[in-house]
Design a protein around this motif. Structure first.
Motif: not given
Length: 84
Positions: A41-46, A53-55, A33-38
């Motif tokens: 934040l870095a790449k969004g919005p999706f 985001w998940i894909t 989760w911390p890596d997914m959340f980071a």
């Protein structure tokens, strides 16, 4: 593998895209989760919000991709798909 999710529109397209139904290994998902959340934040919005985001997260590196797979079709069956 800690996340499985399904196809979107075409039954024959063997790519996990649709996060409406997911099977996850909760302890491994919590660790990621911390890596997914980071990543969010870095790449969004999706596009497609959480689904995009998940894909995008799992497609972003070979290591991440190795942690996801396609959910068996019967777990996320679409009513417009033919039975045969």
């Amino acid at each position: 593998i800690f996340a499985m999710y399904g196809r979107e529109h075409e039954k024959e397209r063997l790519l996990p895209i649709n996060t409406g139904v997911m099977m996850v290994d909760i302890p491994k998902f919590e660790q990621a989760w911390p890596d997914m959340f980071a990543f969010a934040l870095a790449k969004g919005p999706f596009g497609a919000f959480d689904q995009g985001w998940i894909t995008d997260y799992f497609e972003s590196t070979p290591e991440r991709k190795a942690n996801s797979t396609l959910l068996p079709v019967y777990w996320n069956w679409k009513p417009y798909w033919p039975l045969a």
